[in-house]
Scaffold this motif. Structure first.
Motif, PDB file in Angstrom:
ATOM      1  N   ILE A  94       0.803  -1.065  -0.052  1.00  0.00           N
ATOM      2  CA  ILE A  94       0.126   0.091   0.059  1.00  0.00           C
ATOM      3  C   ILE A  94       0.873   1.108   0.047  1.00  0.00           C
ATOM      4  O   ILE A  94       1.678   1.564   0.949  1.00  0.00           O
ATOM      5  N   GLY A  95       0.889   1.955  -1.021  1.00  0.00           N
ATOM      6  CA  GLY A  95       1.606   3.146  -1.255  1.00  0.00           C
ATOM      7  C   GLY A  95       3.277   3.048  -1.487  1.00  0.00           C
ATOM      8  O   GLY A  95       3.704   3.964  -1.362  1.00  0.00           O
ATOM      9  N   LYS A  96       3.759   1.733  -1.819  1.00  0.00           N
ATOM     10  CA  LYS A  96       5.017   1.589  -1.882  1.00  0.00           C
ATOM     11  C   LYS A  96       5.317   0.286  -2.503  1.00  0.00           C
ATOM     12  O   LYS A  96       4.455  -0.573  -2.938  1.00  0.00           O
ATOM     13  N   VAL A  97       6.515   0.259  -3.091  1.00  0.00           N
ATOM     14  CA  VAL A  97       7.014  -1.007  -3.783  1.00  0.00           C
ATOM     15  C   VAL A  97       8.370  -1.127  -3.133  1.00  0.00           C
ATOM     16  O   VAL A  97       9.248  -0.465  -2.927  1.00  0.00           O
ATOM     17  N   SER A  98       8.541  -2.761  -3.004  1.00  0.00           N
ATOM     18  CA  SER A  98       9.867  -3.337  -2.433  1.00  0.00           C
ATOM     19  C   SER A  98      10.493  -4.151  -3.107  1.00  0.00           C
ATOM     20  O   SER A  98       9.954  -4.709  -4.022  1.00  0.00           O
ATOM     21  N   PHE A  99      11.902  -4.047  -3.168  1.00  0.00           N
ATOM     22  CA  PHE A  99      12.527  -4.859  -4.001  1.00  0.00           C
ATOM     23  C   PHE A  99      13.569  -5.549  -3.250  1.00  0.00           C
ATOM     24  O   PHE A  99      14.382  -4.966  -2.331  1.00  0.00           O
ATOM     25  N   VAL A 100      13.917  -6.819  -3.426  1.00  0.00           N
ATOM     26  CA  VAL A 100      15.050  -7.453  -3.312  1.00  0.00           C
ATOM     27  C   VAL A 100      15.823  -8.326  -4.150  1.00  0.00           C
ATOM     28  O   VAL A 100      15.491  -8.932  -4.881  1.00  0.00           O
ATOM     29  N   GLY A 101      17.149  -7.969  -4.219  1.00  0.00           N
ATOM     30  CA  GLY A 101      17.794  -8.921  -4.984  1.00  0.00           C
ATOM     31  C   GLY A 101      19.484  -9.099  -4.788  1.00  0.00           C
ATOM     32  O   GLY A 101      19.885  -8.426  -3.768  1.00  0.00           O
ATOM     33  N   ALA A 102      20.044 -10.132  -5.390  1.00  0.00           N
ATOM     34  CA  ALA A 102      21.343 -10.616  -4.962  1.00  0.00           C
ATOM     35  C   ALA A 102      21.993 -10.821  -6.156  1.00  0.00           C
ATOM     36  O   ALA A 102      21.362 -11.342  -7.080  1.00  0.00           O
ATOM     37  N   HIS A 103      23.270 -10.916  -6.254  1.00  0.00           N
ATOM     38  CA  HIS A 103      24.058 -11.340  -7.329  1.00  0.00           C
ATOM     39  C   HIS A 103      25.442 -12.090  -6.856  1.00  0.00           C
ATOM     40  O   HIS A 103      25.775 -11.771  -5.714  1.00  0.00           O
ATOM     41  N   ASP A 104      25.974 -12.930  -7.737  1.00  0.00           N
ATOM     42  CA  ASP A 104      27.304 -13.658  -7.243  1.00  0.00           C
ATOM     43  C   ASP A 104      28.523 -13.329  -7.957  1.00  0.00           C
ATOM     44  O   ASP A 104      29.622 -14.159  -7.845  1.00  0.00           O
ATOM     45  N   GLY A 105      28.611 -12.145  -8.319  1.00  0.00           N
ATOM     46  CA  GLY A 105      29.873 -11.679  -9.120  1.00  0.00           C
ATOM     47  C   GLY A 105      31.040 -11.430  -8.224  1.00  0.00           C
ATOM     48  O   GLY A 105      32.070 -11.684  -8.539  1.00  0.00           O
ATOM     49  N   TYR A 106      30.882 -11.457  -6.866  1.00  0.00           N
ATOM     50  CA  TYR A 106      31.968 -11.497  -5.935  1.00  0.00           C
ATOM     51  C   TYR A 106      32.228 -12.715  -5.435  1.00  0.00           C
ATOM     52  O   TYR A 106      33.138 -13.108  -4.404  1.00  0.00           O
ATOM     53  N   ARG A 107      31.554 -14.037  -5.611  1.00  0.00           N
ATOM     54  CA  ARG A 107      31.884 -14.977  -5.356  1.00  0.00           C
ATOM     55  C   ARG A 107      33.109 -15.716  -5.510  1.00  0.00           C
ATOM     56  O   ARG A 107      33.721 -16.639  -4.978  1.00  0.00           O
ATOM     57  N   ARG A 108      33.740 -15.039  -6.533  1.00  0.00           N
ATOM     58  CA  ARG A 108      35.283 -15.508  -6.839  1.00  0.00           C
ATOM     59  C   ARG A 108      36.231 -14.954  -5.899  1.00  0.00           C
ATOM     60  O   ARG A 108      37.315 -15.593  -5.727  1.00  0.00           O
ATOM     61  N   LEU A 109      35.898 -14.238  -4.942  1.00  0.00           N
ATOM     62  CA  LEU A 109      36.747 -13.480  -3.929  1.00  0.00           C
ATOM     63  C   LEU A 109      36.522 -14.358  -2.810  1.00  0.00           C
ATOM     64  O   LEU A 109      35.867 -15.304  -2.687  1.00  0.00           O
ATOM     65  N   SER A 110      37.845 -14.429  -2.104  1.00  0.00           N
ATOM     66  CA  SER A 110      38.065 -15.245  -0.842  1.00  0.00           C
ATOM     67  C   SER A 110      37.066 -14.865   0.201  1.00  0.00           C
ATOM     68  O   SER A 110      36.263 -13.741   0.323  1.00  0.00           O
ATOM     69  N   GLY A 111      36.192 -15.935   0.543  1.00  0.00           N
ATOM     70  CA  GLY A 111      34.873 -15.822   1.513  1.00  0.00           C
ATOM     71  C   GLY A 111      33.701 -16.205   0.694  1.00  0.00           C
ATOM     72  O   GLY A 111      32.715 -15.931   1.257  1.00  0.00           O
ATOM     73  N   SER A 112      34.088 -16.215  -0.711  1.00  0.00           N
ATOM     74  CA  SER A 112      32.550 -16.399  -1.632  1.00  0.00           C
ATOM     75  C   SER A 112      31.585 -15.311  -1.299  1.00  0.00           C
ATOM     76  O   SER A 112      30.557 -15.446  -0.677  1.00  0.00           O
ATOM     77  N   VAL A 113      31.830 -14.170  -1.375  1.00  0.00           N
ATOM     78  CA  VAL A 113      31.130 -13.034  -1.138  1.00  0.00           C
ATOM     79  C   VAL A 113      29.694 -12.571  -2.006  1.00  0.00           C
ATOM     80  O   VAL A 113      30.129 -13.172  -3.090  1.00  0.00           O
ATOM     81  N   VAL A 114      28.664 -12.431  -1.489  1.00  0.00           N
ATOM     82  CA  VAL A 114      27.604 -12.193  -2.000  1.00  0.00           C
ATOM     83  C   VAL A 114      26.988 -10.848  -1.655  1.00  0.00           C
ATOM     84  O   VAL A 114      26.783 -10.334  -0.753  1.00  0.00           O
ATOM     85  N   HIS A 115      26.521 -10.162  -2.567  1.00  0.00           N
ATOM     86  CA  HIS A 115      25.954  -8.667  -2.498  1.00  0.00           C
ATOM     87  C   HIS A 115      24.379  -8.799  -2.670  1.00  0.00           C
ATOM     88  O   HIS A 115      23.910  -9.221  -3.577  1.00  0.00           O
ATOM     89  N   ARG A 116      23.802  -8.361  -1.410  1.00  0.00           N
ATOM     90  CA  ARG A 116      22.190  -8.404  -1.513  1.00  0.00           C
ATOM     91  C   ARG A 116      21.804  -6.980  -1.108  1.00  0.00           C
ATOM     92  O   ARG A 116      22.381  -6.417  -0.318  1.00  0.00           O
ATOM     93  N   ARG A 117      20.877  -6.707  -2.093  1.00  0.00           N
ATOM     94  CA  ARG A 117      20.218  -4.979  -1.909  1.00  0.00           C
ATOM     95  C   ARG A 117      18.726  -5.194  -1.596  1.00  0.00           C
ATOM     96  O   ARG A 117      18.079  -5.983  -2.589  1.00  0.00           O
ATOM     97  N   SER A 118      18.341  -4.432  -0.879  1.00  0.00           N
ATOM     98  CA  SER A 118      16.944  -4.343  -0.464  1.00  0.00           C
ATOM     99  C   SER A 118      16.598  -2.798  -0.942  1.00  0.00           C
ATOM    100  O   SER A 118      17.462  -1.935  -0.277  1.00  0.00           O
TER     101      SER A 118
END
Length: 559
Positions: free
Chosen positions: A433-457
């Motif tokens: 009601i009166g808003k839109v929400s988004f959640v997304g993530a990608h695996d572009g940094y999984r090649r780094l040590s620690g298998s990093v994932v970026h998630r944005r809300s």
């Protein structure tokens, strides 16, 4: 590039190619480009039995008819001796000179247009660099045919023009760009269809068959289920929409030449593609600048809508009448756009795996419009030449997203190359009601040590605010840098964690609030809304360093 790492980079890039591309790359190097044999009899043009309704070129010509302006760069040939080589200018500029879009510009006289055609024919024999690249030939032959069709019967093109056009079309059929595919192949097919419709005879029928076979296949491959072009560039999407509408206009001018099933498919794809174009057009009336996209190249969205209305009879299927959520999941674009405010975010593939040449590191980047003005912007595109500006426009730092340890989210290199690519692993839009929400993530940094994932809300309240929350998960210690590029003409002031965004008149337009945690830096960077045009943009950079998980939060509120 380290000589030891180069083979691995080449492999990570080439392994996505189709076998067909590899085979034709080899053939192009082994087989010289010979001129096509001349026809045994004089080529014959078909009679035009319907209205010629092609969209006209928007004039970018200076007042001097011997001057040409492309990509915001001008060159004058005062004595009428056109330098078709122009070795000191960028390749894309030279391509534009050979495209002959200006031939259909009503501001140029018929006498001047005739001189340009004759001069080109005298100075560009078959195989000449730039002039005879298959993509260039495709655009030029299409533009010549459009122009020839627009001429009155009393001013019909002379036989040597017709013969040159025929020879170029015959050459193109022998040099279809199967080594590149994507939008280049689409242009080749369009040119073959124009040639097959314009000329009569057995050879023209073969051109028609070639164009039809390619286009039937490519319409299904290049237009995704949500109507978007598979290269995920709003600019190339708009260009391809024009291509589809041009073919419909060709059918109207020369009915019963194109296969009816092809014409039906073109109309169906046009409606879906126009609706997609509507959603990737921000409330200022211009396209979003995701991936390789710049203003002033493709016709504007409104011009394409008007063109489609003339051909298809209605705009009701694709014109926005009020604010609405946007969920183009096949392409990876989400958000909300109204008549004055809008927000779009990219969370999809960088492009087709076998041809990501127009991809940027813009996964989870966005653009924001308030009160009809862009507030947060993409860096855009300055040129297709190697160098710092090309790299900056494609880089992660050049977009409104998160960079980890100074590494690119997708492994861009060269002018058009991409090795390892960021892939969306989550993307969903929710409408409340009166808003839109988004959640997304990608695996572009999984090649780094620690298998990093970026998630944005993100939570967007139309006509009010955008709240963004970013999180890095995985393991180890990392540096998280988040950038927000404000539009040229906007200025950042304030202190602590509350910044004010003011316009050139000093009036506040938005407030930027950052939660506790990251260090805040304000930088000045280049922004390229058009090819060849440089503006300055103020950028907020948020920096955090520590053990994962790391989080950053900020809000942009309209004033």
């Amino acid at each position: 590039m380290n000589v030891l790492t180069r083979p691995a980079l080449y492999w990570r890039t080439a392994r996505y190619l189709k076998p067909r591309q590899v085979a034709h790359q080899i053939l192009r190097r082994l087989r010289p480009h010979h001129a096509a044999p001349l026809p045994k009899t004089a080529p014959v043009a078909r009679e035009i039995s319907g209205p010629v309704q092609f969209i006209t070129a928007q004039s970018s010509a200076p007042s001097d008819p011997w001057s040409f302006r492309f990509l915001n760069m001008e060159r004058s040939f005062s004595d009428g001796s056109i330098d078709w080589v122009c070795a000191d200018l960028p390749k894309l500029w030279r391509y534009n000179l050979h495209y002959f879009d200006y031939l259909c510009d009503s501001t140029r006289s018929a006498l001047h247009s005739a001189y340009l055609v004759d001069h080109w024919m005298r100075h560009n024999p078959a195989g000449t660099a730039d002039a005879w690249e298959p993509y260039t030939v495709s655009l030029r032959t299409t533009n010549w045919i459009k122009y020839f069709m627009s001429l009155a019967a009393s001013n019909a093109p002379p036989p040597h023009w017709i013969l040159s056009l025929w020879s170029q079309c015959a050459w193109l059929q022998r040099n279809i760009e199967y080594h590149l595919l994507a939008n280049h192949l689409f242009k080749n097919a369009k040119a073959m269809l124009f040639a097959g419709c314009y000329f009569d005879g057995l050879v023209a029928k073969e051109w028609l068959r070639t164009g039809t076979d390619i286009l039937v296949e490519q319409l299904e491959e290049q237009f995704l289920a949500d109507g978007g072009h598979f290269e995920r560039s709003p600019m190339y999407h708009a260009i391809t929409v024009e291509d589809v509408l041009d073919l419909i206009a060709l059918d109207r001018a020369m009915p019963n030449v194109l296969a009816p099933t092809l014409v039906e498919a073109l109309a169906s794809k046009a409606i879906a593609a126009l609706a997609f174009l509507r959603d990737l057009t921000l409330p200022d009336g211009e396209i979003a600048l995701f991936n390789d996209a710049a203003l002033g190249i493709a016709p504007s969205t409104q011009r394409l809508f008007d063109y489609a209305a003339r051909l298809l009879g209605t705009q009701s299927a694709y014109v926005r009448s009020a604010g609405e959520p946007i969920e183009r999941s096949a392409s990876g674009y989400y958000g909300w756009c109204g008549l004055r405010d809008g927000w779009l975010i990219d969370c999809g593939p960088v492009g087709p795996d076998y041809q990501p040449g127009h991809a940027h590191c813009d996964t989870l980047s966005y653009e924001l419009v308030l009160e009809g003005r862009r507030i947060v912007v993409d860096t855009g595109v300055y040129e297709y030449e190697p160098g710092e500006r090309r790299h900056w426009s494609r880089s992660t730092a050049g977009h409104n997203t998160v960079m980890v340890d100074g590494e690119e989210q997708s492994e861009i290199w060269g002018v058009f190359r991409v090795a390892r690519r960021a892939r969306a692993i989550e993307a969903r839009l929710a409408v409340g009601i009166g808003k839109v929400s988004f959640v997304g993530a990608h695996d572009g940094y999984r090649r780094l040590s620690g298998s990093v994932v970026h998630r944005r809300s993100a939570e967007y309240v139309p006509n009010s605010s955008l709240q963004v929350s970013d999180e890095l998960t995985g393991g180890g210690r990392h540096v998280m840098e988040n950038r927000v590029h404000f539009a040229p003409g906007l200025h950042i002031s304030g202190q602590n964690r509350s910044l004010e965004i003011r316009n050139d008149s000093g009036l506040p337009v938005a407030r930027f609030n950052v939660s506790e945690g990251p260090a805040i830096y304000i930088e000045s960077k280049e922004q390229y809304p058009e090819f060849g045009r440089i503006e300055r943009s103020e950028v907020v950079r948020l920096r955090s360093e520590g053990e994962l998980p790391l989080q950053q939060h900020y809000t942009i509120t309209r004033v």
